[in-house]
Design a protein around this motif. Structure first.
Motif, short mmCIF file in Angstrom:
data_model
loop_
_atom_site.label_atom_id
_atom_site.label_comp_id
_atom_site.label_asym_id
_atom_site.label_seq_id
_atom_site.Cartn_x
_atom_site.Cartn_y
_atom_site.Cartn_z
N ARG A 49 -41.80 -4.16 -32.55
CA ARG A 49 -41.11 -2.91 -32.85
C ARG A 49 -41.22 -2.59 -34.34
N ARG A 52 -44.80 -1.42 -35.13
CA ARG A 52 -45.02 -0.04 -34.65
C ARG A 52 -44.31 0.97 -35.53
N LEU A 53 -43.10 0.66 -35.94
CA LEU A 53 -42.35 1.58 -36.79
C LEU A 53 -43.04 1.76 -38.13
N ARG A 55 -46.20 1.54 -38.74
CA ARG A 55 -47.45 2.29 -38.54
C ARG A 55 -47.21 3.76 -38.24
N ARG A 56 -46.26 4.02 -37.36
CA ARG A 56 -46.05 5.39 -36.86
C ARG A 56 -44.98 6.15 -37.62
N ARG A 57 -43.99 5.43 -38.10
CA ARG A 57 -42.87 6.04 -38.83
C ARG A 57 -42.30 7.23 -38.05
N ASP A 58 -42.05 6.98 -36.75
CA ASP A 58 -41.71 8.07 -35.83
C ASP A 58 -40.34 7.96 -35.18
N ARG A 59 -39.47 7.09 -35.70
CA ARG A 59 -38.14 6.93 -35.10
C ARG A 59 -37.10 6.95 -36.21
N ASP A 66 -35.38 -0.93 -41.31
CA ASP A 66 -36.04 0.29 -40.84
C ASP A 66 -36.20 1.31 -41.96
N LEU A 70 -39.85 2.78 -42.71
CA LEU A 70 -40.08 4.22 -42.56
C LEU A 70 -40.52 4.89 -43.85
#
Length: 151
Positions: A49, A52-53, A55-59, A66, A70
């Motif tokens: 998790r 992924r966060l 890499r994507r910074r999408d949440r 976090d 982010l």
């Protein structure tokens, strides 16, 4: 699901980041080591998790870490994990120790911090801390995806 403990290594320039209710925090240029527990129901999938966060910074942020994952000024450089049959999070934080960001990542324990600063590459030191606790560490280099080695 494998349970255990992990350390994230982040690289960053001098910057100030707002960390939720903790407010704005200054981060020195270099590397920051975050120590976390993977003892919950998802086990070491928690590390996935975080990756992924980053890499994507999408949440939206959920935990202190976090906010850094982010932030585009922080780069996730490496992850060190170990399977463990008990909670080693605070033991590992004490073993790494040194300069830290007070109150970061430790709202559920009595530790002063779970985020530590190093001006240079801390991976050898982190591996030594894992080994000192009798843990079989695995390192994943995020910059060179797929470079996973058993150490």
């Amino acid at each position: 699901m494998d349970k255990g403990v992990y350390a994230l290594v982040l690289e960053n320039p001098d910057c100030v980041v707002r960390v939720g209710a903790r407010g704005a925090r200054e981060f020195f240029a270099g590397r920051h080591v975050y120590v976390g527990s993977a003892r919950g129901s998802g086990g070491l999938a928690r590390v996935d998790r975080h990756v992924r966060l980053a890499r994507r910074r999408d949440r939206p942020p959920r935990w202190h870490i976090d906010y850094l994952l982010l932030d585009p000024r922080f780069t996730l450089a490496a992850v060190v994990t170990a399977r463990a049959d008990r909670d080693y999070e605070c033991d590992l934080a004490r073993a790494i120790g040194g300069p830290s960001v007070p109150g970061f990542g430790c709202s559920d324990c009595a530790c002063p911090s779970h985020l530590f600063y190093r001006p240079e590459n801390p991976v050898p030191e982190i591996l030594a801390a894992f080994r000192g606790l009798g843990l079989d560490a695995r390192i994943v280099s995020i910059k060179n995806e797929g470079d996973e080695d058993r150490l």
